[in-house]
Design a protein around this motif. Structure first.
Motif, PDB file in Angstrom:
ATOM      1  N   ILE A  84       0.854  -1.186   0.000  1.00 37.84           N
ATOM      2  CA  ILE A  84       0.000   0.000   0.000  1.00 37.84           C
ATOM      3  C   ILE A  84       0.893   1.240   0.000  1.00 37.84           C
ATOM      4  O   ILE A  84       1.140   1.816  -1.041  1.00 37.84           O
ATOM      5  CB  ILE A  84      -0.982  -0.064   1.192  1.00 37.84           C
ATOM      6  N   ASN A  86       0.552   4.313   1.280  1.00 39.75           N
ATOM      7  CA  ASN A  86       0.003   5.663   1.136  1.00 39.75           C
ATOM      8  C   ASN A  86       0.486   6.585   2.243  1.00 39.75           C
ATOM      9  O   ASN A  86       0.549   7.795   2.058  1.00 39.75           O
ATOM     10  CB  ASN A  86      -1.527   5.616   1.156  1.00 39.75           C
TER      11      ASN A  86
ATOM     12  N   ASN B  80      -1.591   0.713  -5.214  1.00 47.04           N
ATOM     13  CA  ASN B  80      -1.958  -0.156  -4.081  1.00 47.04           C
ATOM     14  C   ASN B  80      -2.244  -1.543  -4.650  1.00 47.04           C
ATOM     15  O   ASN B  80      -3.071  -1.684  -5.569  1.00 47.04           O
ATOM     16  CB  ASN B  80      -3.208   0.355  -3.361  1.00 47.04           C
ATOM     17  N   ARG B  98      -3.876   5.102  -7.010  1.00 45.96           N
ATOM     18  CA  ARG B  98      -4.349   6.008  -5.956  1.00 45.96           C
ATOM     19  C   ARG B  98      -3.783   7.406  -6.146  1.00 45.96           C
ATOM     20  O   ARG B  98      -2.632   7.579  -6.551  1.00 45.96           O
ATOM     21  CB  ARG B  98      -3.911   5.464  -4.583  1.00 45.96           C
ATOM     22  N   VAL B 108      -7.308   2.787   2.586  1.00 49.31           N
ATOM     23  CA  VAL B 108      -7.381   1.832   1.486  1.00 49.31           C
ATOM     24  C   VAL B 108      -8.773   1.872   0.850  1.00 49.31           C
ATOM     25  O   VAL B 108      -9.724   2.383   1.438  1.00 49.31           O
ATOM     26  CB  VAL B 108      -7.033   0.396   1.960  1.00 49.31           C
TER      27      VAL B 108
END
Lengths: 137, 137
Positions: A84, A86, B80, B98, B108
């Motif tokens: 992920i 982020n 992601n 994303r 998420v």
């Protein structure tokens, strides 16, 4: 690889378990879920598709090793694997053992509630068992 | 591979894009996020670590292909990638583009709100562009 330094957020949230060929293996300090994080020791790495092909292959193999270790040590209904990043930009991959009785099921663990830290002795035991399984492979 | 059938939930939520060597590529019908799903055409497959080694390697390569296609076609701040499968048991891998301005950032996408379907013409355009990029690779 001398420039590699673990992101402070990952360092704060985890215990160090092992060093594989490419990645550092971390145990997330959250006793709600058996949860490993792999961090390739590559400075500035952020996306898997930007790794050199040999490192992409190694990372895929190490994700499998970590997943197999979780399945050997913990009861689980499903493995959840996620890249992920982020929030923490440093490339890292989550491998989580999920059970239908865990508090986040069937949702994902990312962003779910607040981590519950392990008791110190429990963390030490878990790290030792993970090290034993990972060193065999 | 004659026994493969796409899970009805995945069929309902996506548009078919392409067939790679191992996997069917689907576009999630959710205009909030450019979001592909790879489904290996292997009956009963559920966990990546249970695939044959050659298929694990193929799947890793196809994840990279799908990620590269998203990055070529859409602005993104982070890819992601997730293999979750807590709800739909059939093995499938999510690859999502994303952006910091998307509605779920930095959380998420899984379990986030409700999908917003594409207008039909928009979906057709996106599928065609994805097909063009994936067929080049």
């Amino acid at each position: 690889m001398t420039d590699f330094a673990l992101h402070p957020r990952l360092a704060a949230d985890t215990f160090a378990v092992a060093e594989l060929s490419l990645s550092r293996v971390l145990l997330m300090n959250d006793n709600r879920f058996p949860w490993l994080v792999l961090v390739p020791r590559l400075p500035e790495a952020r996306e898997i598709i930007d790794l050199a092909p040999a490192n992409r292959l190694l990372l895929a193999e190490e994700i499998d090793l970590a997943a197999a270790a979780l399945r050997e040590l913990y009861p689980l209904d499903k493995l959840n694997i996620g890249a992920i990043g982020n929030i923490v930009e440093q490339l890292h991959v989550h491998i989580v053992a999920r059970q239908k009785i865990d508090p986040a099921w069937p949702g994902v663990v990312w962003g779910f509630g607040t981590a519950i830290p392990y008791a110190t002795a429990d963390a030490q035991t878990r790290v030792a068992r993970l090290q034993a399984v990972l060193s065999r492979q």
